[in-house]
Design an enzyme around this catalytic site. Structure first.
Site, PDB file in Angstrom:
ATOM      1  N   LEU A  15       0.826  -1.211   0.000  1.00 42.76           N
ATOM      2  CA  LEU A  15       0.000   0.000   0.000  1.00 42.76           C
ATOM      3  C   LEU A  15       0.860   1.262   0.000  1.00 42.76           C
ATOM      4  CD1 LEU A  15      -2.735  -0.998   2.624  1.00 42.76           C
ATOM      5  CD2 LEU A  15      -2.937  -0.977   0.124  1.00 42.76           C
ATOM      6  N   GLY A  16       2.017   1.195   0.616  1.00 39.97           N
ATOM      7  CA  GLY A  16       2.878   2.373   0.665  1.00 39.97           C
ATOM      8  C   GLY A  16       4.132   2.091   1.465  1.00 39.97           C
ATOM      9  N   ARG A  17       5.045   3.050   1.451  1.00 42.10           N
ATOM     10  CA  ARG A  17       6.307   2.907   2.156  1.00 42.10           C
ATOM     11  C   ARG A  17       6.535   4.124   3.026  1.00 42.10           C
ATOM     12  NH1 ARG A  17       8.728  -1.296  -0.695  1.00 42.10           N
ATOM     13  NH2 ARG A  17       7.998  -1.493  -2.849  1.00 42.10           N
ATOM     14  N   SER A  19       9.258   5.783   6.491  1.00 45.10           N
ATOM     15  CA  SER A  19      10.638   5.818   6.965  1.00 45.10           C
ATOM     16  C   SER A  19      10.998   4.581   7.764  1.00 45.10           C
ATOM     17  CB  SER A  19      10.860   7.062   7.824  1.00 45.10           C
ATOM     18  OG  SER A  19       9.995   7.046   8.944  1.00 45.10           O
ATOM     19  N   GLY A  21       9.280   1.428   7.431  1.00 44.57           N
ATOM     20  CA  GLY A  21       8.992   0.155   6.801  1.00 44.57           C
ATOM     21  C   GLY A  21       7.954   0.273   5.701  1.00 44.57           C
ATOM     22  N   THR A  22       7.385  -0.875   5.353  1.00 45.29           N
ATOM     23  CA  THR A  22       6.443  -0.977   4.243  1.00 45.29           C
ATOM     24  C   THR A  22       5.075  -1.391   4.771  1.00 45.29           C
ATOM     25  OG1 THR A  22       8.254  -1.661   2.797  1.00 45.29           O
ATOM     26  CG2 THR A  22       6.013  -2.061   2.004  1.00 45.29           C
ATOM     27  N   VAL A  23       4.032  -0.740   4.268  1.00 43.72           N
ATOM     28  CA  VAL A  23       2.663  -1.066   4.662  1.00 43.72           C
ATOM     29  C   VAL A  23       2.041  -1.948   3.575  1.00 43.72           C
ATOM     30  CG1 VAL A  23       0.394  -0.159   5.287  1.00 43.72           C
ATOM     31  CG2 VAL A  23       2.460   1.105   5.921  1.00 43.72           C
ATOM     32  N   LYS A  36       2.184  -3.360   8.818  1.00 47.14           N
ATOM     33  CA  LYS A  36       3.415  -2.585   8.620  1.00 47.14           C
ATOM     34  C   LYS A  36       4.604  -3.453   8.998  1.00 47.14           C
ATOM     35  CE  LYS A  36       5.528   1.882   9.259  1.00 47.14           C
ATOM     36  NZ  LYS A  36       5.245   3.290   9.531  1.00 47.14           N
ATOM     37  N   ASP A 137       5.968  12.367  15.957  1.00 44.28           N
ATOM     38  CA  ASP A 137       6.203  12.521  14.516  1.00 44.28           C
ATOM     39  C   ASP A 137       4.890  12.831  13.796  1.00 44.28           C
ATOM     40  OD1 ASP A 137       7.834  12.696  12.296  1.00 44.28           O
ATOM     41  OD2 ASP A 137       7.749  10.558  11.840  1.00 44.28           O
TER      42      ASP A 137
END
Length: 420
Positions: A15-17, A19, A21-23, A36, A137
């Site tokens: 689905l996306g990346r 800082s 990791g990757t989702v 994630k 964050d």
């Protein structure tokens, strides 16, 4: 191609990346989820799995309509000897987009819509802060818009609670380091103070400013310059918004953490202001005029860093290149002398549409003053030299007195207007 995560989950596509990791879009016992997976280099840290396990209760315990809930935490040992752990957060699947993607399409949001999004997120932060959890964050990439409600306004949810603290700060050492995204970093973090709940308020109202203006109040240039502005600059006034909203923004961007509103207060105040914001269009302002950048040689070496793109990768867009690692940075805490050496005034000047980019008015005015002083000083020296020549070459008493008096009066006339 599907792959198994643990014994109960399967992931299908990215689905996306971000800082950390990757989702992935995943499937679990109770249906679709977002999973994630932390980056391999992070999972290889022998202490990271222990830190995540220690914070398991906090990660799984946050429940609020404006927080993306973590449903499970998976810490799997590598399949081969010496292989890194696999660490995964199983979260609710939000069907929509992140706020960065939405802002890139819309450029600016109407004040009522921006206030509604930030009020939603502030409500989630209030619950987290009451539980003693600081996000650390807050930024558009970590705010998701749930579009599953249909025609109504999407609900805003904050994600990645605690990940910045677990992944970055203990890994690199909290003392003497600055970890986060510079555009949204509170000044007390830059100065090396412990991050409290007020840092989330500062970051969230920076997001509000960005939703209204299309840019952050202190962004632009390399991270070191942005960090200096967070400590030394004052946000430029946004024209076209009610005075009460601007006063709220100013209060929450205060350099002193104690001066900022609490999360629950921010949510309440924004909802009180929303009736007055209804019907107001997005602000009609142009792009900011950046300050003239100082030569590279003048930048303190300790703050020097590569220039980075300000827009980070969306979490729920396809497998796009990940630029968030460039904006989510770690730097040494600047000392007082380095912070004092930054530019003074506002980092960016708001301009109306059609107004020409005039560059930095402050720098050009200073240059004009320097030129005037130089010309005046040259004139004074020239007149003084002529007077001295007349005085010593005239010879006689009366003529010498008259010659000396004339140039002396001329010098005074020239010096008068040039005095600061």
């Amino acid at each position: 191609m599907a792959r198994n995560i643990g014994s109960r989950y399967t992931v299908h596509r990215v689905l996306g990346r971000g800082s950390a990791g990757t989702v992935w879009l995943g499937e679990g016992p109770q249906g679709p989820v977002a999973i994630k997976l932390l980056r391999e280099d992070l999972a290889a840290d022998p202490d990271l799995a222990e830190r995540f396990a220690h914070e398991r209760h906090a990660l799984l315990g946050l429940e609020h309509r404006n927080i993306v809930a973590v449903r499970d935490l998976l810490i799997e040992e590598g399949t081969e000897p010496g292989a890194p752990h696999e660490i995964a957060l199983v979260m609710d699947l939000v069907r929509g987009c992140d706020l960065r993607s939405h802002l890139e399409r819309e450029r600016r949001l109407a004040p009522a819509r921006a206030a509604a999004i930030v009020a939603d997120v502030a409500g989630g932060l209030a619950v987290a802060h009451a539980a003693g959890i600081v996000h650390r964050d807050v930024k558009p990439e970590n705010i998701l818009l749930d579009l599953s409600a249909g025609e109504g306004a999407p609900t805003a949810l904050l994600t990645d609670f605690g990940v910045a603290k677990l992944v970055d700060e203990p890994r690199h050492g909290g003392r003497g380091g600055v970890v986060g995204t510079p555009d949204y970093m509170a000044p007390e973090i830059v100065e090396g103070l412990p991050p409290r709940a007020a840092v989330d308020i500062y970051a969230l109202v920076t997001v509000l400013y960005e939703l209204l203006a299309g840019f952050t109040p202190f962004g632009g240039g390399h991270p070191g310059a942005v960090l200096r502005r967070q400590v030394t600059e004052t946000a430029d006034r946004l024209p076209g918004i009610p005075r009460e909203l601007w006063e709220l923004i100013q209060q929450c961007l205060a350099k002193a953490p104690a001066s900022r509103l609490r999360a629950a207060e921010l949510a309440s105040r924004l909802r009180e202001l929303m009736p007055a914001l209804e019907g107001l269009p997005p602000l009609a302002i142009g792009d900011p005029v950046p300050e003239a950048e100082a030569p590279a040689a003048e930048e303190p070496a300790a703050l020097a860093a590569p220039a980075a793109a300000r827009a980070a990768v969306p979490l729920v867009r396809g497998a796009a290149p990940d630029s968030e690692r460039e904006t989510h940075t770690r730097m040494r805490v600047p000392d007082a002398e380095e912070l004092a050496g930054g530019a003074h005034g506002t980092a960016r000047t708001i301009r109306t549409p059609g107004e020409p980019r005039a560059g930095s008015a402050r720098h050009s005015a200073a240059a004009r003053r320097k030129r005037r002083l130089a010309v005046t000083a040259a004139a004074v020296v020239g007149v003084g030299a002529i007077g001295g020549w007349l005085l010593f070459s005239g010879g006689g008493g009366d003529s010498g007195d008259t010659g000396g008096g004339g140039p002396s009066a001329s010098v005074e006339e020239d010096e008068g207007p040039s005095s600061p």
